[in-house]
Design a protein around this motif. Structure first.
Motif, PDB file in Angstrom:
ATOM      1  N   TRP A 270      11.868  14.567   3.896  1.00  0.00           N
ATOM      2  CA  TRP A 270      11.107  15.754   4.341  1.00  0.00           C
ATOM      3  C   TRP A 270      10.288  15.363   5.567  1.00  0.00           C
ATOM      4  O   TRP A 270       9.624  14.323   5.576  1.00  0.00           O
ATOM      5  CB  TRP A 270      10.175  16.254   3.225  1.00  0.00           C
ATOM      6  CG  TRP A 270       9.662  17.644   3.448  1.00  0.00           C
ATOM      7  CD1 TRP A 270      10.223  18.798   2.986  1.00  0.00           C
ATOM      8  CD2 TRP A 270       8.473  18.044   4.176  1.00  0.00           C
ATOM      9  NE1 TRP A 270       9.472  19.882   3.398  1.00  0.00           N
ATOM     10  CE2 TRP A 270       8.403  19.450   4.120  1.00  0.00           C
ATOM     11  CE3 TRP A 270       7.490  17.349   4.874  1.00  0.00           C
ATOM     12  CZ2 TRP A 270       7.375  20.179   4.725  1.00  0.00           C
ATOM     13  CZ3 TRP A 270       6.465  18.063   5.481  1.00  0.00           C
ATOM     14  CH2 TRP A 270       6.419  19.464   5.397  1.00  0.00           C
TER      15      TRP A 270
ATOM     16  N   ILE B 185      -2.876  23.601   2.559  1.00  0.00           N
ATOM     17  CA  ILE B 185      -3.563  22.416   2.028  1.00  0.00           C
ATOM     18  C   ILE B 185      -4.997  22.458   2.534  1.00  0.00           C
ATOM     19  O   ILE B 185      -5.242  22.665   3.730  1.00  0.00           O
ATOM     20  CB  ILE B 185      -2.852  21.122   2.501  1.00  0.00           C
ATOM     21  CG1 ILE B 185      -1.410  21.080   1.969  1.00  0.00           C
ATOM     22  CG2 ILE B 185      -3.635  19.898   2.053  1.00  0.00           C
ATOM     23  CD1 ILE B 185      -0.570  19.923   2.512  1.00  0.00           C
TER      24      ILE B 185
ATOM     25  N   CYS C 294       5.015  18.008  -3.743  1.00  0.00           N
ATOM     26  CA  CYS C 294       5.886  19.124  -3.342  1.00  0.00           C
ATOM     27  C   CYS C 294       7.260  18.920  -3.940  1.00  0.00           C
ATOM     28  O   CYS C 294       7.968  19.876  -4.217  1.00  0.00           O
ATOM     29  CB  CYS C 294       5.962  19.240  -1.828  1.00  0.00           C
ATOM     30  SG  CYS C 294       4.430  19.824  -1.076  1.00  0.00           S
TER      31      CYS C 294
ATOM     32  N   ASP D 120       3.754  15.158   8.750  1.00  0.00           N
ATOM     33  CA  ASP D 120       3.912  14.598   7.406  1.00  0.00           C
ATOM     34  C   ASP D 120       5.381  14.229   7.206  1.00  0.00           C
ATOM     35  O   ASP D 120       6.267  15.057   7.447  1.00  0.00           O
ATOM     36  CB  ASP D 120       3.481  15.657   6.379  1.00  0.00           C
ATOM     37  CG  ASP D 120       3.656  15.192   4.942  1.00  0.00           C
ATOM     38  OD1 ASP D 120       3.777  13.967   4.715  1.00  0.00           O
ATOM     39  OD2 ASP D 120       3.654  16.050   4.039  1.00  0.00           O
TER      40      ASP D 120
ATOM     41  N   ASP E 251       7.977  12.443   4.311  1.00  0.00           N
ATOM     42  CA  ASP E 251       8.168  11.939   2.953  1.00  0.00           C
ATOM     43  C   ASP E 251       9.506  11.225   2.883  1.00  0.00           C
ATOM     44  O   ASP E 251      10.501  11.699   3.449  1.00  0.00           O
ATOM     45  CB  ASP E 251       8.213  13.091   1.942  1.00  0.00           C
ATOM     46  CG  ASP E 251       6.877  13.767   1.753  1.00  0.00           C
ATOM     47  OD1 ASP E 251       6.036  13.670   2.648  1.00  0.00           O
ATOM     48  OD2 ASP E 251       6.699  14.406   0.708  1.00  0.00           O
TER      49      ASP E 251
ATOM     50  N   TYR F 180       1.949  20.405   9.587  1.00  0.00           N
ATOM     51  CA  TYR F 180       0.965  21.362   9.069  1.00  0.00           C
ATOM     52  C   TYR F 180      -0.044  21.584  10.186  1.00  0.00           C
ATOM     53  O   TYR F 180      -0.557  20.629  10.778  1.00  0.00           O
ATOM     54  CB  TYR F 180       0.264  20.816   7.825  1.00  0.00           C
ATOM     55  CG  TYR F 180       1.099  20.913   6.561  1.00  0.00           C
ATOM     56  CD1 TYR F 180       1.036  22.044   5.756  1.00  0.00           C
ATOM     57  CD2 TYR F 180       1.936  19.877   6.174  1.00  0.00           C
ATOM     58  CE1 TYR F 180       1.799  22.138   4.592  1.00  0.00           C
ATOM     59  CE2 TYR F 180       2.699  19.963   5.016  1.00  0.00           C
ATOM     60  CZ  TYR F 180       2.623  21.099   4.223  1.00  0.00           C
ATOM     61  OH  TYR F 180       3.380  21.186   3.077  1.00  0.00           O
TER      62      TYR F 180
ATOM     63  N   GLU G 177       5.082   8.092   1.707  1.00  0.00           N
ATOM     64  CA  GLU G 177       4.710   9.137   2.661  1.00  0.00           C
ATOM     65  C   GLU G 177       3.908   8.543   3.807  1.00  0.00           C
ATOM     66  O   GLU G 177       3.188   7.561   3.634  1.00  0.00           O
ATOM     67  CB  GLU G 177       3.861  10.174   1.900  1.00  0.00           C
ATOM     68  CG  GLU G 177       3.405  11.365   2.687  1.00  0.00           C
ATOM     69  CD  GLU G 177       2.922  12.504   1.778  1.00  0.00           C
ATOM     70  OE1 GLU G 177       2.985  12.351   0.528  1.00  0.00           O
ATOM     71  OE2 GLU G 177       2.482  13.525   2.305  1.00  0.00           O
TER      72      GLU G 177
ATOM     73  N   GLY H  92      -5.153  16.002  -0.855  1.00  0.00           N
ATOM     74  CA  GLY H  92      -3.843  15.377  -0.689  1.00  0.00           C
ATOM     75  C   GLY H  92      -3.844  14.357   0.444  1.00  0.00           C
ATOM     76  O   GLY H  92      -4.890  14.037   1.027  1.00  0.00           O
ATOM     77  N   VAL H  93      -2.664  13.875   0.734  1.00  0.00           N
ATOM     78  CA  VAL H  93      -2.546  12.891   1.823  1.00  0.00           C
ATOM     79  C   VAL H  93      -2.786  13.585   3.161  1.00  0.00           C
ATOM     80  O   VAL H  93      -3.487  13.063   4.040  1.00  0.00           O
ATOM     81  CB  VAL H  93      -1.155  12.214   1.808  1.00  0.00           C
ATOM     82  CG1 VAL H  93      -1.104  11.090   2.827  1.00  0.00           C
ATOM     83  CG2 VAL H  93      -0.823  11.676   0.412  1.00  0.00           C
ATOM     84  N   CYS H  94      -2.221  14.788   3.298  1.00  0.00           N
ATOM     85  CA  CYS H  94      -2.355  15.511   4.574  1.00  0.00           C
ATOM     86  C   CYS H  94      -3.807  15.863   4.865  1.00  0.00           C
ATOM     87  O   CYS H  94      -4.305  15.634   5.980  1.00  0.00           O
ATOM     88  CB  CYS H  94      -1.505  16.777   4.542  1.00  0.00           C
ATOM     89  SG  CYS H  94       0.267  16.461   4.554  1.00  0.00           S
TER      90      CYS H  94
ATOM     91  N   ALA I  28       8.254  23.635   0.728  1.00  0.00           N
ATOM     92  CA  ALA I  28       7.062  22.812   0.482  1.00  0.00           C
ATOM     93  C   ALA I  28       5.849  23.711   0.308  1.00  0.00           C
ATOM     94  O   ALA I  28       5.905  24.922   0.576  1.00  0.00           O
ATOM     95  CB  ALA I  28       6.846  21.876   1.666  1.00  0.00           C
TER      96      ALA I  28
ATOM     97  N   HIS J  40      -2.721  13.045  -4.546  1.00  0.00           N
ATOM     98  CA  HIS J  40      -1.477  13.354  -3.834  1.00  0.00           C
ATOM     99  C   HIS J  40      -0.942  14.710  -4.307  1.00  0.00           C
ATOM    100  O   HIS J  40      -0.908  14.997  -5.504  1.00  0.00           O
ATOM    101  CB  HIS J  40      -0.435  12.260  -4.106  1.00  0.00           C
ATOM    102  CG  HIS J  40       0.942  12.620  -3.660  1.00  0.00           C
ATOM    103  ND1 HIS J  40       1.947  12.983  -4.529  1.00  0.00           N
ATOM    104  CD2 HIS J  40       1.472  12.690  -2.417  1.00  0.00           C
ATOM    105  CE1 HIS J  40       3.046  13.247  -3.836  1.00  0.00           C
ATOM    106  NE2 HIS J  40       2.780  13.079  -2.555  1.00  0.00           N
ATOM    107  N   ILE J  41      -0.547  15.554  -3.363  1.00  0.00           N
ATOM    108  CA  ILE J  41      -0.021  16.880  -3.700  1.00  0.00           C
ATOM    109  C   ILE J  41       1.500  16.772  -3.799  1.00  0.00           C
ATOM    110  O   ILE J  41       2.175  16.428  -2.815  1.00  0.00           O
ATOM    111  CB  ILE J  41      -0.420  17.915  -2.623  1.00  0.00           C
ATOM    112  CG1 ILE J  41      -1.943  18.025  -2.555  1.00  0.00           C
ATOM    113  CG2 ILE J  41       0.217  19.257  -2.919  1.00  0.00           C
ATOM    114  CD1 ILE J  41      -2.448  18.750  -1.313  1.00  0.00           C
TER     115      ILE J  41
HETATM  116  N1  SME Z   1       2.339  15.280  -0.267  1.00  0.00           N
HETATM  117  C1  SME Z   1       1.527  16.002   0.678  1.00  0.00           C
HETATM  118  C2  SME Z   1       1.779  17.475   0.599  1.00  0.00           C
HETATM  119  C3  SME Z   1       2.806  17.977   1.519  1.00  0.00           C
HETATM  120  S1  SME Z   1       4.376  17.640   1.035  1.00  0.00           S
HETATM  121  O1  SME Z   1       4.589  16.239   0.826  1.00  0.00           O
HETATM  122  C4  SME Z   1       5.512  18.296   2.043  1.00  0.00           C
HETATM  123  C5  SME Z   1       0.070  15.691   0.458  1.00  0.00           C
HETATM  124  O2  SME Z   1      -0.304  15.058  -0.540  1.00  0.00           O
HETATM  125  O3  SME Z   1      -0.753  16.090   1.275  1.00  0.00           O
END
Ligand code: SME
Length: 158
Positions: free
Chosen positions: A53, A78, A109, A133, A135, A57, A116, A83-85, A74, A106-107
């Motif tokens: 992926w 956010i 998807c 982002d 993955d 964003y 990531e 999350g990571v982003c 996805a 971590h979010i």
């Molecule tokens: N994992 C990301 C969210 C976006 S998806 O991976 C496309 C996060 O933790 O911010």
């Protein structure tokens, strides 16, 4: 430029980034439409590396909102610091996560995502305007080589 990428026949990502950066520069050069440039950039990254992926964003109304991407559907929004982003946005720095299950908050998807990297994109004033982002479905798939290569690519997209 012609709409065909020329990619070096190697697994050495440093060499691939070196080949890719000038081609993305040519693709976006003279094209003022941000979404068109983001769309072609993620397509080029997908073609070059095949990551699971890849997407942008964009910061809108104090949230990250899904932009051009390649891969499965996805999450759309956010929040800052989430999350990571959202963490890369808040810190204003690239974050490499070798194992997403070990990153608090971590979010998810897709359960296929194992590692990531998130690279913030800055405007001339130094504010984060977007994040890139990526993955991978492999654990520990990203290194400083990716951080440096991707930083060169997003610098073309402000
Ligand atoms: N994992 C990301 C969210 C976006 S998806 O991976 C496309 C996060 O933790 O911010």
């Amino acid at each position: 430029m012609a709409e065909t990428l020329i990619l070096p026949q190697t697994q050495d990502r440093r060499v691939i980034y070196d080949g890719l950066v000038p081609q993305i520069a040519s693709l976006v050069n003279g094209e003022p439409d941000l979404i068109a440039n983001l769309a072609n950039s993620v397509a080029a990254l997908k073609e070059a590396f095949g990551f699971f992926w890849i997407g942008f964003y964009l910061v809108k109304d104090n949230q990250l909102v899904l932009g051009p991407f390649q891969g499965p559907i996805a999450c759309t929004r956010i929040n800052y610091g989430r999350g990571v982003c959202g963490t890369a946005w808040a810190k204003g720095e690239t974050i490499i996560v070798p194992d997403v299950d070990a990153f608090p908050g971590h979010i998810v998807c897709s359960s296929a995502s194992k590692s990531e990297i998130v690279v913030p994109v800055f405007n001339q004033a130094g504010d984060v305007t977007m994040v890139l982002d990526i993955d991978s479905n492999q654990l520990n798939d990203f290194s400083d080589v990716d951080a440096e290569g991707l930083a060169r690519i997003v610098a073309l997209l402000r």
